[in-house]
Design an enzyme around this catalytic site. Sequence first.
Site, PDB file in Angstrom:
ATOM      1  N   LYS A 158       0.735  -1.068  -0.121  1.00 25.63           N
ATOM      2  CA  LYS A 158      -0.173   0.364  -0.073  1.00 25.63           C
ATOM      3  C   LYS A 158       1.189   0.815   0.090  1.00 25.63           C
ATOM      4  O   LYS A 158       0.599   1.719  -0.979  1.00 25.63           O
ATOM      5  CB  LYS A 158      -0.956  -0.137   0.850  1.00 25.63           C
ATOM      6  CG  LYS A 158      -1.764  -0.744   1.610  1.00 25.63           C
ATOM      7  CD  LYS A 158      -3.244  -0.878   2.327  1.00 25.63           C
ATOM      8  CE  LYS A 158      -2.367  -1.266   4.098  1.00 25.63           C
ATOM      9  NZ  LYS A 158      -2.200  -2.575   4.206  1.00 25.63           N
TER      10      LYS A 158
ATOM     11  N   ARG B  65      11.291  -6.553   5.778  1.00 22.70           N
ATOM     12  CA  ARG B  65      10.953  -5.270   5.926  1.00 22.70           C
ATOM     13  C   ARG B  65      11.909  -4.719   7.658  1.00 22.70           C
ATOM     14  O   ARG B  65      11.828  -3.826   7.680  1.00 22.70           O
ATOM     15  CB  ARG B  65       9.625  -4.608   5.507  1.00 22.70           C
ATOM     16  CG  ARG B  65       9.422  -3.213   5.884  1.00 22.70           C
ATOM     17  CD  ARG B  65       8.083  -2.970   5.602  1.00 22.70           C
ATOM     18  NE  ARG B  65       7.184  -3.591   6.439  1.00 22.70           N
ATOM     19  CZ  ARG B  65       5.971  -2.929   6.705  1.00 22.70           C
ATOM     20  NH1 ARG B  65       4.997  -2.698   5.594  1.00 22.70           N
ATOM     21  NH2 ARG B  65       4.392  -3.405   6.598  1.00 22.70           N
TER      22      ARG B  65
ATOM     23  N   ARG C  27      10.346  -2.252  12.257  1.00 25.96           N
ATOM     24  CA  ARG C  27       9.392  -2.175  12.639  1.00 25.96           C
ATOM     25  C   ARG C  27       8.807  -2.714  13.790  1.00 25.96           C
ATOM     26  O   ARG C  27       9.344  -4.153  13.407  1.00 25.96           O
ATOM     27  CB  ARG C  27       8.076  -1.880  11.436  1.00 25.96           C
ATOM     28  CG  ARG C  27       7.475   0.011  11.434  1.00 25.96           C
ATOM     29  CD  ARG C  27       6.675  -0.324   9.890  1.00 25.96           C
ATOM     30  NE  ARG C  27       5.168  -0.796  11.102  1.00 25.96           N
ATOM     31  CZ  ARG C  27       4.441  -1.348   9.779  1.00 25.96           C
ATOM     32  NH1 ARG C  27       4.652  -0.352   8.862  1.00 25.96           N
ATOM     33  NH2 ARG C  27       3.193  -1.760   9.388  1.00 25.96           N
TER      34      ARG C  27
ATOM     35  N   ARG D 156     -10.389  -0.389   8.054  1.00 24.01           N
ATOM     36  CA  ARG D 156     -10.202  -1.653   7.471  1.00 24.01           C
ATOM     37  C   ARG D 156     -10.697  -2.257   8.431  1.00 24.01           C
ATOM     38  O   ARG D 156     -11.012  -3.050   8.746  1.00 24.01           O
ATOM     39  CB  ARG D 156      -8.932  -1.286   8.363  1.00 24.01           C
ATOM     40  CG  ARG D 156      -7.548  -1.232   8.168  1.00 24.01           C
ATOM     41  CD  ARG D 156      -6.509  -1.327  10.114  1.00 24.01           C
ATOM     42  NE  ARG D 156      -5.204  -1.583   9.438  1.00 24.01           N
ATOM     43  CZ  ARG D 156      -4.293  -1.478   9.053  1.00 24.01           C
ATOM     44  NH1 ARG D 156      -4.617  -0.326   7.859  1.00 24.01           N
ATOM     45  NH2 ARG D 156      -3.322  -2.149   8.622  1.00 24.01           N
TER      46      ARG D 156
ATOM     47  N   ARG E  60      -2.346  -9.213  13.207  1.00 23.97           N
ATOM     48  CA  ARG E  60      -1.956  -8.886  11.610  1.00 23.97           C
ATOM     49  C   ARG E  60      -2.703  -9.327  10.987  1.00 23.97           C
ATOM     50  O   ARG E  60      -4.281  -9.118  10.127  1.00 23.97           O
ATOM     51  CB  ARG E  60      -0.673  -8.208  11.670  1.00 23.97           C
ATOM     52  CG  ARG E  60      -0.683  -6.536  12.383  1.00 23.97           C
ATOM     53  CD  ARG E  60       0.523  -6.366  12.067  1.00 23.97           C
ATOM     54  NE  ARG E  60       0.838  -5.690  11.357  1.00 23.97           N
ATOM     55  CZ  ARG E  60       2.288  -5.973  10.808  1.00 23.97           C
ATOM     56  NH1 ARG E  60       3.657  -5.717  11.371  1.00 23.97           N
ATOM     57  NH2 ARG E  60       2.235  -5.264  10.090  1.00 23.97           N
TER      58      ARG E  60
HETATM   59  P1  ATP Z   1       1.494  -1.931   4.602  1.00 28.02           P
HETATM   60  O1  ATP Z   1       2.403  -3.200   5.059  1.00 28.02           O
HETATM   61  O2  ATP Z   1       0.308  -2.251   3.007  1.00 28.02           O
HETATM   62  O3  ATP Z   1       1.883  -0.550   4.585  1.00 28.02           O
HETATM   63  P2  ATP Z   1       0.707  -2.574   7.282  1.00 28.02           P
HETATM   64  O4  ATP Z   1      -1.226  -3.158   7.682  1.00 28.02           O
HETATM   65  O5  ATP Z   1       1.390  -3.006   7.888  1.00 28.02           O
HETATM   66  O6  ATP Z   1       0.113  -2.525   6.036  1.00 28.02           O
HETATM   67  P3  ATP Z   1      -0.321   0.061   9.158  1.00 28.02           P
HETATM   68  O7  ATP Z   1      -1.405   0.601   7.808  1.00 28.02           O
HETATM   69  O8  ATP Z   1       1.081   1.074   8.683  1.00 28.02           O
HETATM   70  O9  ATP Z   1       0.731  -1.402   8.344  1.00 28.02           O
HETATM   71  O10 ATP Z   1      -0.966   0.038  10.092  1.00 28.02           O
HETATM   72  C1  ATP Z   1       0.183  -0.512  11.013  1.00 28.02           C
HETATM   73  C2  ATP Z   1      -0.764  -0.639  12.291  1.00 28.02           C
HETATM   74  O11 ATP Z   1      -1.564   0.269  12.693  1.00 28.02           O
HETATM   75  C3  ATP Z   1      -2.019  -1.536  12.390  1.00 28.02           C
HETATM   76  O12 ATP Z   1      -1.933  -2.856  12.465  1.00 28.02           O
HETATM   77  C4  ATP Z   1      -3.089  -1.230  13.747  1.00 28.02           C
HETATM   78  O13 ATP Z   1      -2.933  -1.382  14.423  1.00 28.02           O
HETATM   79  C5  ATP Z   1      -2.654   0.733  13.038  1.00 28.02           C
HETATM   80  N1  ATP Z   1      -3.831   0.847  12.302  1.00 28.02           N
HETATM   81  C6  ATP Z   1      -3.043   1.701  10.984  1.00 28.02           C
HETATM   82  N2  ATP Z   1      -4.650   2.119  10.646  1.00 28.02           N
HETATM   83  C7  ATP Z   1      -5.399   2.064  11.579  1.00 28.02           C
HETATM   84  C8  ATP Z   1      -6.737   1.781  11.223  1.00 28.02           C
HETATM   85  N3  ATP Z   1      -7.622   2.506  10.342  1.00 28.02           N
HETATM   86  N4  ATP Z   1      -7.861   1.456  11.674  1.00 28.02           N
HETATM   87  C9  ATP Z   1      -7.362   0.702  13.174  1.00 28.02           C
HETATM   88  N5  ATP Z   1      -5.710   0.205  13.251  1.00 28.02           N
HETATM   89  C10 ATP Z   1      -5.150   0.915  12.367  1.00 28.02           C
HETATM   90 MG    MG Z   2       1.894   1.134   5.557  1.00 30.09          MG
END
Ligand code: ATP
Ligand code: MG
Length: 196
Positions: free
Chosen positions: A14, A128, A134, A89, A145
Site C-alpha cells: 500500500k 522489512r 518496525r 479497515r 495482523r
Molecule cells: P502495509 O504493509 O501495506 O503498509 P500494514 O498493515 O503492515 O500495511 P499500517 O497500515 O502501517 O501497516 O498499520 C500498522 C498498524 O496501525 C495496524 O496493525 C493497526 O494496529 C494500526 N492501524 C493503522 N490504520 C488503522 C485503521 N484504519 N484502523 C485501526 N488501526 C489501524
Molecule cells: Mg503502510
Amino acid sequence: MKNIIIFGAPGSGKGTYSAAIVERFGMGHISTGDVLRGEIKQGTELGKIAKDYIDKGQLIPDQLMIDILALHYDSHPTEKGVIFDGFPRTIPQAEALKQMLAQRGHDLGMMIELVVDQDTLMKRLLRRAVEEGRADDNEETIRKRFEVYHSQTEPLSLWFAAQGIRHTFDWSICKTKEGMIEAIFREIERENGIKS
Ligand code: ATP
Ligand code: MG
C-alpha cells in the site's frame, strides 16, 4: 482527480504504490499507519494509546481512528484528490468515511485492491523487519495482523464491490512492481478520463 482508497493485506505494498501514485499524479496522501507511528515517536497521548494496539497487532478502536482521519483530511488540500492508505479497515470505518466525504460534497472515488499470496506477504514483512525495524514486523505480531486482516478487513472488499468502485490488481498476474504500477496507473487514468 478521484479519491483513491488503497486496500490490501499487511505487506501488500500500500505504501509503495501510494508513493508512486503521489509522484505521478500529485495527489494528497494519508497513511493512518504513518500517522500513528508519528504520534508514538512524538510521545503524544494518542501515541501511547496507539502503541498498545499496534504492538499486539490489533486495530485501534473505530471511533478514535475515524476522528483522527477526519482531522487529517480537513488539514489536507483536497482539490487533487487524496489517497487513503490503511483506512478504512472495518465496515464502520468505511461507512464513516463515506459519510464524512459526503458531508463535504466529496465522493469515495475508486478503491484499489492489492491481492498478494500469503507466502510473499510473510517474506516481505520479515525482510522489512530487518530493513526498517518496525516493532510490529515480528513473526508473532505479523500472524496476528493477518488474522485481524482476514476477519475484520477483508470482508470490506465486498462492501467496495457493492459500491461499484473496486479495482483489483493481482501480484500473480502483474508479477513485478513495475508491472503493478503500470496497470494501476492505466486504471487511474481511465477512471479520470486522462489520456496516456
Ligand atoms: P502495509 O504493509 O501495506 O503498509 P500494514 O498493515 O503492515 O500495511 P499500517 O497500515 O502501517 O501497516 O498499520 C500498522 C498498524 O496501525 C495496524 O496493525 C493497526 O494496529 C494500526 N492501524 C493503522 N490504520 C488503522 C485503521 N484504519 N484502523 C485501526 N488501526 C489501524
Ligand atoms: Mg503502510
